[in-house]
Design a protein around this motif. Structure first.
Motif, PDB file in Angstrom:
ATOM      1  N   SER A   1     -26.355  19.481  16.922  1.00  0.00           N
ATOM      2  CA  SER A   1     -26.995  18.934  18.523  1.00  0.00           C
ATOM      3  C   SER A   1     -26.435  19.501  19.604  1.00  0.00           C
ATOM      4  CB  SER A   1     -26.819  16.893  18.370  1.00  0.00           C
ATOM      5  OG  SER A   1     -28.239  17.292  17.163  1.00  0.00           O
TER       6      SER A   1
ATOM      7  N   GLY B   1     -24.847   7.065  18.710  1.00  0.00           N
ATOM      8  CA  GLY B   1     -25.052   8.588  17.790  1.00  0.00           C
ATOM      9  C   GLY B   1     -24.348   9.379  18.383  1.00  0.00           C
TER      10      GLY B   1
ATOM     11  N   ARG C   1     -20.788  15.790  24.522  1.00  0.00           N
ATOM     12  CA  ARG C   1     -21.516  15.452  25.498  1.00  0.00           C
ATOM     13  C   ARG C   1     -20.714  13.837  26.020  1.00  0.00           C
ATOM     14  NH1 ARG C   1     -25.499  14.087  23.999  1.00  0.00           N
ATOM     15  NH2 ARG C   1     -26.691  16.186  23.850  1.00  0.00           N
TER      16      ARG C   1
ATOM     17  N   ASP D   1     -20.716   6.082  16.060  1.00  0.00           N
ATOM     18  CA  ASP D   1     -21.489   7.413  15.272  1.00  0.00           C
ATOM     19  C   ASP D   1     -21.102   6.461  13.797  1.00  0.00           C
ATOM     20  OD1 ASP D   1     -22.734  10.158  15.411  1.00  0.00           O
ATOM     21  OD2 ASP D   1     -21.753  10.035  14.055  1.00  0.00           O
ATOM     22  N   ILE D   2     -22.359   6.865  12.827  1.00  0.00           N
ATOM     23  CA  ILE D   2     -22.739   6.298  12.120  1.00  0.00           C
ATOM     24  C   ILE D   2     -21.611   7.469  10.755  1.00  0.00           C
ATOM     25  CG2 ILE D   2     -24.485   7.596  10.968  1.00  0.00           C
ATOM     26  CD1 ILE D   2     -25.009   4.861   9.575  1.00  0.00           C
TER      27      ILE D   2
ATOM     28  N   ASP E   1     -21.710   1.868  12.503  1.00  0.00           N
ATOM     29  CA  ASP E   1     -23.432   1.673  12.269  1.00  0.00           C
ATOM     30  C   ASP E   1     -24.533   1.352  14.378  1.00  0.00           C
ATOM     31  OD1 ASP E   1     -26.346   1.298  12.544  1.00  0.00           O
ATOM     32  OD2 ASP E   1     -25.984   0.967  10.201  1.00  0.00           O
ATOM     33  N   ALA E   2     -24.567   1.855  15.244  1.00  0.00           N
ATOM     34  CA  ALA E   2     -25.163   1.089  15.895  1.00  0.00           C
ATOM     35  C   ALA E   2     -26.358  -0.031  15.503  1.00  0.00           C
ATOM     36  CB  ALA E   2     -26.176   2.612  16.712  1.00  0.00           C
TER      37      ALA E   2
ATOM     38  N   PHE F   1     -28.339  10.236  23.033  1.00  0.00           N
ATOM     39  CA  PHE F   1     -29.260  11.640  22.865  1.00  0.00           C
ATOM     40  C   PHE F   1     -29.799  11.603  21.285  1.00  0.00           C
ATOM     41  CE2 PHE F   1     -28.466  14.508  26.671  1.00  0.00           C
ATOM     42  CZ  PHE F   1     -28.168  12.762  27.873  1.00  0.00           C
TER      43      PHE F   1
HETATM   44  C1  LIG Z   1     -28.967  14.540  16.159  1.00  0.00           C
HETATM   45  S1  LIG Z   1     -27.731  14.112  16.040  1.00  0.00           S
HETATM   46  C2  LIG Z   1     -27.063  13.332  17.778  1.00  0.00           C
HETATM   47  C3  LIG Z   1     -25.280  13.682  18.129  1.00  0.00           C
HETATM   48  C4  LIG Z   1     -25.348  13.510  19.602  1.00  0.00           C
HETATM   49  N1  LIG Z   1     -25.706  12.501  20.368  1.00  0.00           N
HETATM   50  C5  LIG Z   1     -25.780  14.880  20.561  1.00  0.00           C
HETATM   51  O1  LIG Z   1     -27.039  14.347  20.951  1.00  0.00           O
HETATM   52  O2  LIG Z   1     -24.698  15.485  20.290  1.00  0.00           O
HETATM   53  C6  LIG Z   1     -27.296  11.957  15.794  1.00  0.00           C
HETATM   54  C7  LIG Z   1     -26.603  11.310  15.339  1.00  0.00           C
HETATM   55  O3  LIG Z   1     -26.597  10.315  15.703  1.00  0.00           O
HETATM   56  C8  LIG Z   1     -25.918   9.626  14.264  1.00  0.00           C
HETATM   57  N2  LIG Z   1     -26.504   8.394  13.730  1.00  0.00           N
HETATM   58  C9  LIG Z   1     -27.425   8.266  12.862  1.00  0.00           C
HETATM   59  N3  LIG Z   1     -27.692   6.529  12.826  1.00  0.00           N
HETATM   60  C10 LIG Z   1     -27.192   6.581  13.376  1.00  0.00           C
HETATM   61  C11 LIG Z   1     -26.796   5.484  13.622  1.00  0.00           C
HETATM   62  N4  LIG Z   1     -27.361   3.931  12.624  1.00  0.00           N
HETATM   63  N5  LIG Z   1     -25.701   4.752  14.289  1.00  0.00           N
HETATM   64  C12 LIG Z   1     -24.962   5.305  14.492  1.00  0.00           C
HETATM   65  N6  LIG Z   1     -24.925   6.839  14.651  1.00  0.00           N
HETATM   66  C13 LIG Z   1     -25.760   7.057  14.133  1.00  0.00           C
HETATM   67  C14 LIG Z   1     -25.520  10.803  13.116  1.00  0.00           C
HETATM   68  O4  LIG Z   1     -24.430  10.670  12.189  1.00  0.00           O
HETATM   69  C15 LIG Z   1     -25.426  12.199  14.669  1.00  0.00           C
HETATM   70  O5  LIG Z   1     -24.173  12.167  14.541  1.00  0.00           O
END
Ligand SMILES: C[S@@+](CC[C@H](N)C(=O)[O-])C[C@H]1O[C@@H](n2cnc3c(N)ncnc32)[C@H](O)[C@@H]1O
Length: 345
Positions: free
Chosen positions: A142, A170, A176, A193-194, A221-222, A244
């Motif tokens: 990502s 996340g 970003r 981020d989790i 965890d968000a 994002f």
């Molecule tokens: C598809 S990636 C996107 C990363 C970043 N936002 C970007 O656009 O480059 C999704 C991210 O969300 C994180 N994630 C998933 N579930 C989450 C949660 N419940 N709380 C926090 N982060 C989470 C994952 O570990 C991952 O790094």
């Protein structure tokens, strides 16, 4: 509200039905692209620079025979042209290097999920028990897509956002939030981020960029933050929130779906701007005889993980119910991915 036409690549480039040869070779080609990135060649390929055999050999201590086999496969795929000890990137090779984020995401992040789609479907394997995604690779992919495809658009979206402290839910590798904070002097930001591996990469990148003290990566965890009585230090300061490519995960549970955005407003009481982007369910009418990049993989991976996807209308209804006004809505380069700037008036 600005709404643009959707980009051509949303409407498909790969003809279907996909022939046996194209399906097989596409699978191999995706693995070759990921291998080229792991070896460290894609930056130079993207710039169109020649790769000299001697140079390539000094890049890594890896087995030279196996590396030569990867380069030979890249020549076979048409990404490089071999000329007496020199490999020249072709136009398609430069293009695929620019698109590397999709391959990091699919091959690096979801390889195990795709390989077990049969076992997950028959119930002989369960997601998150027997089969896992590689979260760091998902975050890295990502981040790569952000750099090559989204950066300018995100910069423009933030022109309409006045903020001092930005929270990123996340945040992955923090690519970003680091960039946005760097582009706005006097601001600070934190990412949540989790994933521990993604947070470790984020902390390293923040330190390397000299942004310690201005940008912080928090492993949490968000959903805990958005639960009643949840919260982390610093949330009360954030006057802008960004998220994002995560919202579909936050909206997965139907019993809490309608609470996510109202809870976000409570968890970040000072926030007046919310900058969101997510990949959404393709409209049925968008399914034609050509497949776009990414969409089918995104849909299959989330179905295997039991995460439902939603059409744009569902997101917009949830925004409306949370009192978030759409100030800007734009399609992004990745198919069926929309960028929003929302205002809490
Ligand atoms: C598809 S990636 C996107 C990363 C970043 N936002 C970007 O656009 O480059 C999704 C991210 O969300 C994180 N994630 C998933 N579930 C989450 C949660 N419940 N709380 C926090 N982060 C989470 C994952 O570990 C991952 O790094």
């Amino acid at each position: 509200m600005s709404t643009s036409q959707t980009p051509d690549q949303w409407h498909g480039q790969s003809p279907t039905p996909i022939s046996p040869a194209d399906a097989y070779n596409g699978y191999i080609a995706a693995n070759v692209v990921f291998a080229l990135d792991r070896i460290g060649l894609l930056d130079r390929m993207e710039r169109g620079e020649a790769l000299y055999q001697d140079d390539v050999d000094t890049l890594t201590t890896m087995d030279t025979d196996r590396r030569a086999a990867v380069l030979r496969a890249a020549v076979g795929c048409g990404y490089l042209k071999a000329e007496e000890g020199v490999f020249l990137p072709t136009e398609t090779g430069r293009d695929i290097a620019r698109s590397r984020g999709y391959f990091t995401w699919a091959v690096g992040g979801y390889n195990e999920v795709f390989a077990h789609a049969g076992a997950l479907s028959t119930g002989t394997a369960r997601y998150d028990e027997d089969v896992h995604r590689d979260e760091a690779m998902v975050a890295l992919g990502s981040g790569q897509a952000d750099q090559s495809m989204f950066a300018r658009q995100v910069q423009q979206a933030f022109e309409g956002v006045d903020f001092e402290t930005l929270a990123d839910l996340g945040s992955g590798t923090s690519a970003r939030v680091r960039r946005v904070v760097s582009e706005h002097p006097g601001t600070r930001g934190f990412g949540i981020d989790i994933s521990e591996p993604a947070t470790a990469i984020a902390r390293r990148n923040i330190a390397e960029a000299g942004l310690e003290g201005r940008v912080e990566a928090v492993c949490a965890d968000a959903l805990d933050l958005l639960a009643p009585n949840g919260g982390i230090g610093g949330a009360a300061d954030a006057d802008a929130v960004m998220s994002f490519l995560l919202l579909h995960d936050l909206l997965a549970d139907p019993s809490t779906r309608a609470d996510i955005f109202p809870r976000m407003r409570e968890a970040f009481p000072r926030a007046r701007s919310f900058v969101f982007a997510d990949t959404m369910l393709r409209p049925v009418t968008g399914l034609d005889d050509k497949l776009p990049i990414f969409s089918a993989g995104f849909e299959l991976a989330h179905a295997m993980m039991g995460v439902p996807l939603h059409p744009r209308e569902t997101y917009e209804e949830l925004f409306r119910c949370a009192g978030l006004r759409i100030a800007r809505r734009e399609p992004m380069a990745t198919p069926h991915t929309w960028l929003y700037v929302l205002k809490a008036d």
